[in-house]
Design a protein around this motif. Structure first.
Motif, mmCIF file in Angstrom:
data_model
loop_
_atom_site.group_PDB
_atom_site.id
_atom_site.type_symbol
_atom_site.label_atom_id
_atom_site.label_comp_id
_atom_site.label_asym_id
_atom_site.label_seq_id
_atom_site.Cartn_x
_atom_site.Cartn_y
_atom_site.Cartn_z
ATOM 1 N N VAL A 114 45.037 64.423 60.127
ATOM 2 C CA VAL A 114 45.577 65.245 59.035
ATOM 3 C C VAL A 114 45.004 64.781 57.699
ATOM 4 N N ARG A 131 42.837 67.780 56.436
ATOM 5 C CA ARG A 131 43.673 68.569 55.527
ATOM 6 C C ARG A 131 43.637 68.030 54.098
ATOM 7 N N GLY A 167 54.053 67.984 51.485
ATOM 8 C CA GLY A 167 54.013 67.672 52.903
ATOM 9 C C GLY A 167 55.391 67.545 53.509
ATOM 10 N N THR A 212 51.873 71.052 55.772
ATOM 11 C CA THR A 212 51.325 70.737 54.454
ATOM 12 C C THR A 212 51.067 72.025 53.692
ATOM 13 N N SER A 271 49.732 71.553 60.123
ATOM 14 C CA SER A 271 48.605 70.663 59.875
ATOM 15 C C SER A 271 47.680 70.630 61.094
#
Length: 713
Positions: free
Chosen positions: A401, A405, A517, A529, A540
């Motif tokens: 993540v 992300r 988040g 997120t 995510s």
């Protein structure tokens, strides 16, 4: 359905009469030594100081429902006493088989305590560190002979049989069909089953045969039949990095990735030399720092289970964790707050540091991916913290993540304001940062707006992980612009709901983007997120999601969500009811509620206990707080809570923190805003407080605010 008295959820299986123990008398006086004790129940109703009989300082049997309440109290006394005896027997025993057996029976008693607490709306009573085995022997009517292992079995069997007879006698005496009669018969059956199991275990132990109850003990490690597929989480986090790049920074200290790997391998050797075997647990009860990371990862490297403990933990909670864990080693700054027999397990941090320096590194112990690696305790917003058990497989994709992300790379410097015993900074800053080969900044101080700003200025991280309450304080104290000037490129918010007004104000003052988040101790990573421009929180990378109530989601109503992710916990330690509610069909299903957005995302709608009906209409406490607090001059933060008035009807109270000298102006502004709200959303009471009570991890404790109200008219 909620209990009309205490507003806690009724147990799913509660039918017919039920008993609420909230507000029961809590103070006792010993008939022997006169000592006063506090608590709903104490083991076997005995004084923890001298073992004398206890008497309530105020009566309860004569009050309405008092007989049923007394029945519940007696049940708690016996279950609490049984748990205390088994915990102490496990701690005192030198025989590994007996330690495992009595540890498992302590777990069973804890499971019964959880069921009782959930059913009768009471927190599990704190453990009694002063409990002595002699008290259990007195209740069991068996002589206590400390050097005789068989004697522990005899006491245990006699305890269970006497408890079964006690509950049966009281069931026969209770009114037919009453709640207390049903409770006593259920408990009697459980105690009879325990006595039979213990008798079988005693016979097998005397014959030198393995016990039937050892396998499957909570937290036990699976044993693989071959080396194929085995891993070690610490080795996964630390492998493949440039040995000369800086891994950790703490004040004027630092470790490169190569130095960190070497120290972790040496720490593993130290733990093994102190008797650590596969599945044994090590407590790290230290402020954040290099020693914390080395000890934690060294435990995983050695094949043990690491448990991070808040170094400022209150004594009752620490004793609770000691009782449930049975640590092989406790690394701490002091042994003063650790009672016997666990005090002998304490290694002081300076001693541990010297031992690590002198040790020779060992190879990581490879284990099955589902072997427990560490516990993290949930925040405890709704009761005692739960030990969430995570497996070594967490390390396989813990950085995904962050990489995919958040765009974090090995060139980033990461800093989290929260302490490492909290899963949010532990996972998203430390573990993900180490796996990516980045630099992780640590700070031993307890976080404040000023300390966070000072650390950012001194260490110049590029990514900051923090919580909304601290971001808000940094804005109010004028510290936010300096963070951007120190080189931050990204801010991440989690741990509690992020109001849009706070996010907008942060962007306006700093020019920095803020990622919202949502995660949990049970999932480690941020499973949802929201970057700027997203329509709500998005799943995510690597996260599978489904609504628990698909129909509610489709029609725009709140629903719980179910998450599947590789970092998902094995479950809770010894909490079967919570386990069944939160872990469903291989997915984690938290009690938080979400509403689907038009753009395929999700909007946080509060927990099940923050969405409530007032005058027949739904009120979302999080939304109400945003409406009252957004842009109110002089307001630092506020919280809305449910309070029952004198007639038992739900109403709202709003607690707020104002800047010094501005309380009156803030209250006037709040009252003006309240007039613009629908009548059912308007708080009936406004109260100023010095601070909003929070857990050690920063989550709001609404129940503590409700307790401040006292009796209301």
């Amino acid at each position: 359905m909620l209990c009309p008295r205490c507003q806690r959820p009724l147990a799913d299986d509660s039918e017919g009469p039920y008993i609420c123990c909230a507000g029961a008398p809590m103070q006792w006086r010993c008939e022997g030594c006169g000592k006063l004790s506090e608590g709903f129940a104490l083991p076997y109703g005995r004084c923890p100081q001298c073992g004398g009989a206890l008497q309530l300082c105020e009566g309860e049997r004569a009050t309405p429902g008092g007989a049923a309440l007394h029945a519940v109290r007696m049940a708690f006394e016996i279950e609490l006493g049984g748990r205390a005896f088994y915990q102490r027997a496990a701690a005192d025993s030198s025989d590994p088989a007996l330690r495992q057996l009595f540890g498992r029976f302590a777990v069973m008693e804890g499971e019964h305590m959880e069921t009782l607490a959930r059913r009768y709306h009471l927190d599990v009573p704190d453990p009694s560190p002063a409990f002595r085995v002699e008290v259990a022997a007195l209740f069991a009517d068996v002589a206590h002979r400390p050097q005789d292992p068989d004697n522990l079995f005899r006491i245990a069997i006699a305890l269970e049989r006497r408890a079964a007879a006690f509950f049966t006698e009281h069931a026969d005496a209770a009114p037919a069909g009453s709640a207390e009669a049903a409770l006593f018969r259920e408990l009697a059956a459980e105690e009879q089953e325990h006595a039979s199991t213990l008798a079988t275990e005693l016979q097998r132990w005397q014959q030198g045969r393995p016990g039937l109850f050892g396998a499957g003990a909570a937290g036990a490690s699976p044993v693989a039949s071959s080396a194929e597929g085995l891993i070690n989480a610490a080795a996964l986090l630390l492998q493949g990095h440039d040995a000369e790049r800086v891994a950790l920074v703490c004040g004027d200290q630092q470790l490169t990735h190569g130095e960190l790997r070497d120290r972790v391998a040496r720490a593993a050797a130290v733990w093994r030399a102190r008797g650590l075997e596969r599945g044994h647990r090590v407590a790290i009860k230290l402020p954040d720092g290099l020693d914390w990371v080395v000890a934690f990862l060294g435990t995983l490297w050695a094949g043990g289970t690491a448990v991070a403990v808040n170094p400022k933990i209150p004594a009752p909670e620490w004793h609770y964790i000691l009782d449930e864990a049975g640590f092989t080693v406790i690394l701490a700054e002091s042994a003063d707050d650790t009672p016997p027999p666990w005090r002998d397990k304490v290694v002081l941090v300076d001693e541990g540091r010297r031992a690590v320096s002198a040790a020779s590194p060992v190879a990581p112990r490879l284990v099955d991916p589902d072997t427990p690696a560490f516990w993290v305790h949930s925040s405890g917003t709704s009761g005692k913290p739960k030990a969430v058990v995570h497996a070594h497989r967490f390390a396989r994709e813990v950085e995904r993540v962050s990489r995919e992300r958040l765009g974090i790379t090995a060139d980033d410097r990461l800093f989290a304001s929260s302490r490492l015993f909290f899963s949010y900074p532990q996972t998203n800053s430390l573990w993900a940062g180490l796996k990516l080969g980045a630099t992780v900044v640590l700070d031993p101080q307890w976080p404040t707006a000023q300390s966070v700003a000072a650390t950012v200025a001194a260490t110049r991280p590029t990514v900051l992980f923090s919580v909304p309450s601290l971001y808000r304080l940094m804005l109010h104290e004028g510290l936010a612009p300096g963070l951007a000037a120190a080189g931050l490129r990204l801010c991440v918010s989690a741990g509690e709901a992020l109001p849009q007004s706070l996010r907008d104000a942060w962007r306006a003052q700093t020019g920095l983007p803020m990622v919202d988040g949502y995660g949990a101790s049970e999932t480690l990573v941020l499973v949802l997120t929201a970057c700027e421009g997203d329509d709500g929180l998005q799943p995510s990378p690597g996260v599978q999601l489904r609504p628990l109530d698909a129909e509610a989601a489709a029609t725009g109503r709140p629903t719980r969500l179910c998450f599947r992710v590789d970092m998902q916990a094995l479950g809770y330690l010894d909490r079967p009811a919570a386990q069944a509610d939160s872990f469903r069909d291989g997915a984690f299903c938290p009690a938080d509620l979400f509403v689907a957005t038009a753009g395929g995302g999700w909007r946080f709608a509060g927990r099940e206990d923050t969405l409530l009906k007032i005058k027949g209409r739904w009120v979302n406490l999080n939304d109400l707080e945003e409406r009252l607090g957004s842009g109110t001059p002089g307001l630092v933060e506020g919280a809305a809570v449910r309070v029952a008035d004198a007639d038992g009807i739900d109403a709202l109270a709003y607690f707020f923190v104002a800047r010094e000298g501005e309380q009156a102006a803030v209250e006037q502004a709040l009252r003006e805003r309240m007039e613009t709200l629908p009548h059912y959303q308007r708080p009936r009471w406004l109260h100023t407080v010095e601070a909003i009570p929070r857990t050690a991890t920063g989550k709001m404790l609404r129940r503590k605010l409700a307790e401040l109200m006292g009796p209301v008219a």
